[in-house]
Design a protein around this motif. Structure first.
Motif, PDB file in Angstrom:
ATOM      1  N   GLU A 111       0.831  -1.219   0.000  1.00  0.00           N
ATOM      2  CA  GLU A 111       0.000   0.000   0.000  1.00  0.00           C
ATOM      3  C   GLU A 111       0.857   1.257   0.000  1.00  0.00           C
ATOM      4  O   GLU A 111       0.649   2.175  -0.782  1.00  0.00           O
ATOM      5  CB  GLU A 111      -0.912   0.018   1.235  1.00  0.00           C
ATOM      6  CG  GLU A 111      -2.047  -0.973   1.151  1.00  0.00           C
ATOM      7  CD  GLU A 111      -2.881  -1.025   2.433  1.00  0.00           C
ATOM      8  OE1 GLU A 111      -3.860  -1.766   2.446  1.00  0.00           O
ATOM      9  OE2 GLU A 111      -2.517  -0.333   3.433  1.00  0.00           O
ATOM     10  N   LYS A 112       1.845   1.284   0.890  1.00  0.00           N
ATOM     11  CA  LYS A 112       2.636   2.519   1.033  1.00  0.00           C
ATOM     12  C   LYS A 112       3.520   2.756  -0.174  1.00  0.00           C
ATOM     13  O   LYS A 112       3.720   3.903  -0.586  1.00  0.00           O
ATOM     14  CB  LYS A 112       3.491   2.478   2.313  1.00  0.00           C
ATOM     15  CG  LYS A 112       2.655   2.665   3.554  1.00  0.00           C
ATOM     16  CD  LYS A 112       3.516   2.782   4.791  1.00  0.00           C
ATOM     17  CE  LYS A 112       2.650   2.907   6.029  1.00  0.00           C
ATOM     18  NZ  LYS A 112       3.381   2.801   7.265  1.00  0.00           N
ATOM     19  N   SER A 113       4.070   1.707  -0.737  1.00  0.00           N
ATOM     20  CA  SER A 113       4.936   1.925  -1.897  1.00  0.00           C
ATOM     21  C   SER A 113       4.091   2.349  -3.100  1.00  0.00           C
ATOM     22  O   SER A 113       4.507   3.201  -3.889  1.00  0.00           O
ATOM     23  CB  SER A 113       5.788   0.689  -2.204  1.00  0.00           C
ATOM     24  OG  SER A 113       4.973  -0.416  -2.467  1.00  0.00           O
ATOM     25  N   ALA A 114       2.863   1.818  -3.213  1.00  0.00           N
ATOM     26  CA  ALA A 114       1.997   2.233  -4.326  1.00  0.00           C
ATOM     27  C   ALA A 114       1.641   3.710  -4.164  1.00  0.00           C
ATOM     28  O   ALA A 114       1.662   4.475  -5.133  1.00  0.00           O
ATOM     29  CB  ALA A 114       0.734   1.378  -4.359  1.00  0.00           C
ATOM     30  N   ARG A 115       1.345   4.111  -2.924  1.00  0.00           N
ATOM     31  CA  ARG A 115       0.993   5.527  -2.674  1.00  0.00           C
ATOM     32  C   ARG A 115       2.156   6.438  -3.007  1.00  0.00           C
ATOM     33  O   ARG A 115       2.001   7.471  -3.653  1.00  0.00           O
ATOM     34  CB  ARG A 115       0.602   5.724  -1.213  1.00  0.00           C
ATOM     35  CG  ARG A 115      -0.902   5.828  -1.008  1.00  0.00           C
ATOM     36  CD  ARG A 115      -1.305   6.556   0.266  1.00  0.00           C
ATOM     37  NE  ARG A 115      -0.623   6.159   1.476  1.00  0.00           N
ATOM     38  CZ  ARG A 115      -1.052   5.215   2.317  1.00  0.00           C
ATOM     39  NH1 ARG A 115      -2.159   4.556   2.055  1.00  0.00           N
ATOM     40  NH2 ARG A 115      -0.398   4.925   3.410  1.00  0.00           N
ATOM     41  N   ALA A 116       3.372   6.034  -2.566  1.00  0.00           N
ATOM     42  CA  ALA A 116       4.554   6.877  -2.821  1.00  0.00           C
ATOM     43  C   ALA A 116       4.791   7.007  -4.322  1.00  0.00           C
ATOM     44  O   ALA A 116       5.007   8.111  -4.843  1.00  0.00           O
ATOM     45  CB  ALA A 116       5.787   6.270  -2.142  1.00  0.00           C
ATOM     46  N   ALA A 118       2.644   6.687  -6.720  1.00  0.00           N
ATOM     47  CA  ALA A 118       1.579   7.472  -7.365  1.00  0.00           C
ATOM     48  C   ALA A 118       1.842   8.968  -7.200  1.00  0.00           C
ATOM     49  O   ALA A 118       1.483   9.763  -8.065  1.00  0.00           O
ATOM     50  CB  ALA A 118       0.232   7.098  -6.767  1.00  0.00           C
ATOM     51  N   SER A 119       2.466   9.353  -6.070  1.00  0.00           N
ATOM     52  CA  SER A 119       2.704  10.789  -5.903  1.00  0.00           C
ATOM     53  C   SER A 119       4.125  11.169  -6.338  1.00  0.00           C
ATOM     54  O   SER A 119       4.635  12.227  -5.973  1.00  0.00           O
ATOM     55  CB  SER A 119       2.421  11.218  -4.461  1.00  0.00           C
ATOM     56  OG  SER A 119       3.210  10.468  -3.581  1.00  0.00           O
ATOM     57  N   SER A 196     -11.570   3.020   5.760  1.00  0.00           N
ATOM     58  CA  SER A 196     -10.107   2.955   5.928  1.00  0.00           C
ATOM     59  C   SER A 196      -9.706   3.296   7.361  1.00  0.00           C
ATOM     60  O   SER A 196     -10.419   4.009   8.082  1.00  0.00           O
ATOM     61  CB  SER A 196      -9.384   3.837   4.899  1.00  0.00           C
ATOM     62  OG  SER A 196      -9.656   5.169   5.151  1.00  0.00           O
ATOM     63  N   HIS A 202      -2.436  10.382   7.705  1.00  0.00           N
ATOM     64  CA  HIS A 202      -3.359  10.783   6.636  1.00  0.00           C
ATOM     65  C   HIS A 202      -3.280  12.284   6.376  1.00  0.00           C
ATOM     66  O   HIS A 202      -3.000  13.060   7.277  1.00  0.00           O
ATOM     67  CB  HIS A 202      -4.802  10.430   7.014  1.00  0.00           C
ATOM     68  CG  HIS A 202      -5.116   8.991   6.733  1.00  0.00           C
ATOM     69  ND1 HIS A 202      -6.369   8.508   6.637  1.00  0.00           N
ATOM     70  CD2 HIS A 202      -4.296   7.937   6.531  1.00  0.00           C
ATOM     71  CE1 HIS A 202      -6.337   7.212   6.390  1.00  0.00           C
ATOM     72  NE2 HIS A 202      -5.081   6.841   6.337  1.00  0.00           N
ATOM     73  N   GLU A 203      -3.600  12.665   5.154  1.00  0.00           N
ATOM     74  CA  GLU A 203      -3.509  14.072   4.755  1.00  0.00           C
ATOM     75  C   GLU A 203      -4.444  14.963   5.575  1.00  0.00           C
ATOM     76  O   GLU A 203      -4.034  15.913   6.216  1.00  0.00           O
ATOM     77  CB  GLU A 203      -3.890  14.221   3.269  1.00  0.00           C
ATOM     78  CG  GLU A 203      -3.052  13.373   2.333  1.00  0.00           C
ATOM     79  CD  GLU A 203      -1.693  13.986   2.081  1.00  0.00           C
ATOM     80  OE1 GLU A 203      -1.680  15.087   1.510  1.00  0.00           O
ATOM     81  OE2 GLU A 203      -0.674  13.388   2.454  1.00  0.00           O
TER      82      GLU A 203
END
Ligand code: TYM
Length: 332
Positions: A111-116, A118-119, A196, A202-203
């Motif tokens: 999850e975290k690597s996909a989020r990183a 993506a941004s 979630s 979180h932002e």
């Protein structure tokens, strides 16, 4: 005597999820019933984009909040991970025990690597090896139990696998630990997105109750929690996740049962109101003690130093034994 280890990562301000899922139990139960160590795991905060000054500030704040929540240095050991070198020493040995495949299967890494990505951020190698360092945190103390929220289950499973594999290959060195979870609120959800987890990094903070939020802010966040268009107060995490989340939070604060509480309420509004008041009351003493402790950083530093000294004394012989078992030549 049972030995307990658990940790918290200073990547953001501590949340109600951290409190109900982990910290409250550490203070109310674990430190009284076992030999317990609780750690601000600052090295783990370096696995994602970070501001050094913020990590320093958050580490001190996390330690202060742990004491404010009731951890008593006379009963348990409270310390900062980077103050005890044994964690990183053992982490390398466990990197030589873990496989690339099993680390890539970790849900949080995916999850975290996909989020990183993506941004547009690069993914630090330490994000992949993170669960190995976490295993080292636990195994260095031969902990029997690891009280955590639900999101850490997979990491504790990996820790068990590594301990078993190491023991089989190199001789019995580590205790194989097990995760323990609270009866309710093992996974507190975001109030604005109840599908979630309520997470500190979180932002937007609208769905997150922070432990140091003012009482009125807590009330506002809970009163605005997303529920659904129904009217019946039922405890069903699948079909009514928002209401179920509020029932779990209320049950955790009142040591009750979410199913029983569902029968007590006839409207979402009344449920929100009581949940808000229960959370405000649960956090009040913590906020008050935090204010007193934050005014005395010398005391907190002293607790952390003493904690690190004690922790080092426990971890060193275990990590030395692991080094010898793996074939490293003892120094001198
Ligand atoms: P961390 O810092 O994310 O969370 C600390 C503890 O709080 C629990 N928690 C929650 N429980 C219920 N609902 C939530 N929304 C919620 N959010 C967080 C977590 O499950 C955890 O128990 N990898 C760990 C830190 C760690 C650790 C360790 C824990 C490093 N080494 C060794 C135990 C043992 C983490 O990121 O926790």
């Amino acid at each position: 005597m049972t030995r307990i280890f658990s940790g918290i990562k200073p990547t953001g301000h501590l949340t109600l999820g951290n409190y109900l899922g982990a910290v409250r139990r550490w203070a109310e139960v674990d430190q009284h019933e076992a030999e317990a160590l609780f750690c601000v795991v600052d090295l783990h905060a370096l696995t994602v984009e970070h501001d050094p000054a913020r990590v320093r500030r958050l580490s001190r704040q996390a330690a202060t909040l742990l004491l404010a929540a009731g951890l008593d240095p006379a009963l348990c050991t409270v310390f900062v991970q980077s103050h005890v070198d044994e964690h990183t020493r053992l982490s390398y040995l466990l990197e030589c025990t873990a496989t690339d495949g099993e680390l890539r299967r970790m849900i949080q890494y995916k999850e975290k690597s996909a989020r990183a990505q993506a941004s547009g951020e690069s993914v630090r190698f330490s994000l992949l090896s993170y669960p190995v360092l976490m295993a080292a945190d636990i195994l260095a103390y031969r902990a029997d139990e690891v009280p955590v929220g639900e999101d850490q289950t997979q990491h504790v499973e990996l820790t068990r696998d590594l301990a078993v594999r190491f023991n089989q290959r190199y001789g019995h060195t580590f205790t194989v630990p097990k995760a323990t979870r609270p009866a309710v609120a093992a996974r507190v959800m975001d109030l604005q997105d109840p599908t979630s987890k309520m997470g500190k990094s979180h932002e937007s903070g609208a769905g997150i109750v922070y432990l140091l939020d003012e009482a009125d802010v807590v009330r506002k966040k809970i009163m605005r929690a997303v529920t659904d268009s129904g009217r019946v107060v039922e405890y069903d995490r699948e079909t009514r996740p928002g209401v179920a989340n509020l029932l779990e939070i209320l049950a955790a604060c009142e040591n009750g049962n979410p199913n029983d509480l569902a029968g007590v309420y006839e409207s979402y509004g009344a449920l929100k109101k009581d949940t808000a008041e229960a959370v405000v009351e649960a956090l009040r003493p913590l906020r008050e003690r935090h204010a007193a402790l934050a005014a005395d950083p010398g005391y907190v530093d002293g607790v952390l130093k003493e904690g690190a000294d004690r922790a080092r004394g426990m971890a060193r012989p275990v990590v030395d034994a692991a080094c010898r078992a793996m074939g490293l030549l003892p120094a001198g």
